[in-house]
Write an enzyme that holds these catalytic residues in place. Structure first.
Site, short mmCIF file in Angstrom:
data_model
loop_
_atom_site.label_atom_id
_atom_site.label_comp_id
_atom_site.label_asym_id
_atom_site.label_seq_id
_atom_site.Cartn_x
_atom_site.Cartn_y
_atom_site.Cartn_z
N LYS A 126 0.84 -1.19 0.00
CA LYS A 126 0.00 0.00 0.00
C LYS A 126 0.88 1.24 0.00
O LYS A 126 1.75 1.39 0.85
CB LYS A 126 -0.91 0.02 1.23
CG LYS A 126 -2.08 -0.93 1.16
CD LYS A 126 -3.01 -0.71 2.34
CE LYS A 126 -4.23 -1.58 2.26
NZ LYS A 126 -5.15 -1.35 3.40
N GLU A 168 0.89 -1.77 16.33
CA GLU A 168 0.58 -2.60 15.17
C GLU A 168 0.92 -4.07 15.45
O GLU A 168 0.25 -4.97 14.94
CB GLU A 168 1.34 -2.12 13.94
CG GLU A 168 0.84 -0.81 13.36
CD GLU A 168 -0.48 -0.95 12.60
OE1 GLU A 168 -0.97 -2.09 12.44
OE2 GLU A 168 -1.03 0.09 12.20
N GLU A 220 -7.48 -6.06 -1.02
CA GLU A 220 -8.39 -5.70 0.08
C GLU A 220 -9.85 -5.76 -0.34
O GLU A 220 -10.63 -4.82 -0.14
CB GLU A 220 -8.05 -4.32 0.64
CG GLU A 220 -8.65 -4.08 2.02
CD GLU A 220 -8.19 -2.76 2.66
OE1 GLU A 220 -8.94 -2.22 3.45
OE2 GLU A 220 -7.07 -2.32 2.34
N HIS A 235 -7.74 6.50 12.45
CA HIS A 235 -7.62 7.54 11.44
C HIS A 235 -8.39 8.79 11.85
O HIS A 235 -7.96 9.92 11.60
CB HIS A 235 -8.12 7.03 10.09
CG HIS A 235 -7.21 6.02 9.47
ND1 HIS A 235 -7.60 5.16 8.48
CD2 HIS A 235 -5.91 5.72 9.73
CE1 HIS A 235 -6.58 4.38 8.14
NE2 HIS A 235 -5.55 4.72 8.87
N HIS A 245 0.55 7.91 14.33
CA HIS A 245 -0.29 6.82 13.85
C HIS A 245 -0.29 5.67 14.85
O HIS A 245 -1.36 5.12 15.17
CB HIS A 245 0.22 6.32 12.50
CG HIS A 245 -0.56 5.15 11.97
ND1 HIS A 245 -1.86 5.27 11.52
CD2 HIS A 245 -0.23 3.84 11.84
CE1 HIS A 245 -2.29 4.08 11.12
NE2 HIS A 245 -1.33 3.20 11.31
#
Length: 500
Positions: A126, A168, A220, A235, A245
């Site tokens: 991505k 993450e 996706e 987000h 993030h």
């Protein structure tokens, strides 16, 4: 050295950068894209031209792409040029994006230098830039030739930036690997001080989980949506705060886990473990941003499809499910139906499940007058009662705070009430046999039945006059005769989220 293949892209997990040059293509011009602070710590080989960009989400924009394109043209880069991005997630995203569009695409590789980039941003293909503050609105999915993750590069990171990457890692463990989650619980302190063997094991296993999912669904359209666990909230939090993030993902993961727990899906023990593990990595788990602000930002989420958004919900550590929810429905939910159909009981349960306020038009009227409905109704008469009932409904539906509202049985007799209900709320009709309703009622508290010698017949007559208005006004109808209040609540919740 460990190697994982993601859609043909080679992911190398190693302790140092010693082997990096062996992965660069022979006979091609190589241009390095990086940040000034990376150059200070790791001087690049002089034989490769270097373009330095400014990091930070605020610079992940089309303006940076414009400036980068000008530099590539100055360096006479062509379609055969190989771009090597060395840096954090911003550098990885920008390098992949420019490589995908420059002269219709050239090859590229990545050397992610932050923990977050090594386990997430640099993996999966991505590549995107932000637009007007909304993350990754413009982007492509295109795999690099390789991603070289050198563990020793993490030692130069500021502590807060390093630790942010664990959000993450915890996310993918919650998503698909209870063993990795337990390993993190056991070795959190050693991971925080960057013990090489522990850190390499964690990074390798986190990448392996993401790689397996991307290999199943690169574009996706299905399984890869699972990787968005916690990101819908994250987000929105990033858009409305100065958090990184990784910090936003930590809060987002906690928010969706709390939501799942409140719905009876995720065990309380698992919620506590998730929160506790994130806190051991000094990550935030709550936000003060108003829910209304987050909701408005979520409506602009790039992952929405029409009026729907795919919501990733943890069921237990290691297992999650994809739920499709509607975004653009009115925020109030009104329950209509005959007296005794269960509007107050069901409404209270539904409001709790939705984490919204519960209101009852009859209760509001009673509070305003300091009297019960059976006292108010004969005192002022039905016409005046309906006028005051209408005023209560208008006020409740004018609120910006979403709520569940149980309406009096006769509220739908007024045409303007019916119009208002349909415009300002999702209207749910609880269908029930009037004879069954009467059996559940205290007749003395119901002015329209209290004076009748045959309350069941009276109830039937009243119902027959109203039934067409219930049907006309309702967005949803639930037949309640054989269902418990909890089952009715669950049916309404499912229909609102999946059918409207």
């Amino acid at each position: 050295m460990n190697e994982i293949i993601v859609q043909g892209s080679r992911i190398i997990v190693d302790n140092t950068l010693q082997e990096l040059e062996s992965y660069l293509p022979e006979g091609k011009k190589v241009i390095i894209i990086t940040e000034e602070q990376i150059i200070r710590h790791y001087p690049t080989p002089g034989k490769y031209p270097v373009i330095s960009i400014t990091g930070g989400e605020e610079n992940k924009t089309l303006q940076t792409i414009h400036e980068l394109t000008s530099r590539l043209l100055e360096l006479e880069a062509d379609r055969d040029t190989f771009l090597l991005g060395i840096g954090g997630g911003i550098v990885c995203d920008i390098t992949g994006f420019i490589a995908s569009i420059y002269m219709r695409g050239c090859s590229f590789g990545l050397v992610p230098t932050t923990l977050l980039a090594q386990v997430d941003a640099g993996i999966g293909g991505k590549n995107g830039v932000n637009y007007n503050g909304y993350k990754n609105i413009l982007g492509v999915i295109r795999q690099p030739e390789f991603v070289f993750c050198a563990i020793n590069m993490l030692s130069t990171l500021p502590r807060q930036i390093f630790l942010a990457g664990f959000s993450e890692i915890v996310k993918v463990a919650v998503l698909a690997d209870p063993r990795l989650f337990a390993y993190l619980e056991l070795h959190a302190e050693m991971a925080r001080i960057q013990e090489p063997r522990i850190l390499e094991t964690i990074i390798y296993n986190a990448i392996k989980i993401k790689a397996a999912i991307v290999n199943q669904d690169e574009k996706e359209t299905g399984t890869r949506r699972l990787l968005n666990l916690g990101h819908t909230f994250a987000h929105a939090i990033e858009k409305n705060s100065h958090l990184s993030h990784g910090e936003a993902v930590s809060i987002g993961l906690c928010m969706i886990s709390r939501h799942s727990c409140q719905q009876g899906l995720l065990p309380q023990e698992d919620l506590s473990r998730i929160k506790r593990l994130l806190e051991r990595f000094a990550l935030p788990t709550r936000t003060d941003i108003p829910e209304a602000t987050l909701r408005e930002t979520i409506r602009k989420d790039k992952k929405r499809e029409g009026s729907f958004l795919y919501w990733i919900v943890p069921l237990r550590i290691g297992t999650c499910e994809i739920q499709k929810i509607k975004l653009d429905f009115p925020e109030h939910i009104t329950l209509i139906g005959f007296m005794g159909s269960g509007k107050t009981t069901v409404g209270t349960l539904l409001a709790t499940r939705l984490r919204q306020a519960f209101r009852d038009t009859d209760s509001v009227l009673e509070k305003q007058h300091g009297k019960s409905i059976r006292e108010i109704f004969p005192e002022i008469g039905e016409p005046a009662f309906r006028v005051r009932e209408k005023a209560v409904l208008e006020k409740l539906l004018a609120s910006d705070t979403p709520s569940v509202i149980a309406c009096g049985g006769g509220i739908i007799l007024d045409e303007s009430n019916r119009k208002l209900l349909k415009e300002k709320s999702i209207v749910v009709w609880l269908q029930a046999n009037p004879a069954d309703c009467v059996k559940r009622l205290d007749i003395s508290s119901r002015p329209l039945l209290a004076q009748s010698h045959h309350p069941e017949e009276t109830a039937k007559t009243i119902f027959e006059k109203r039934v067409k208005y219930y049907a006309e006004t309702a967005s949803l109808s639930i037949a309640c005769e054989t269902l418990s209040p909890t089952k009715i609540c669950n049916l309404i919740y499912e229909k609102i989220n999946h059918e409207l």
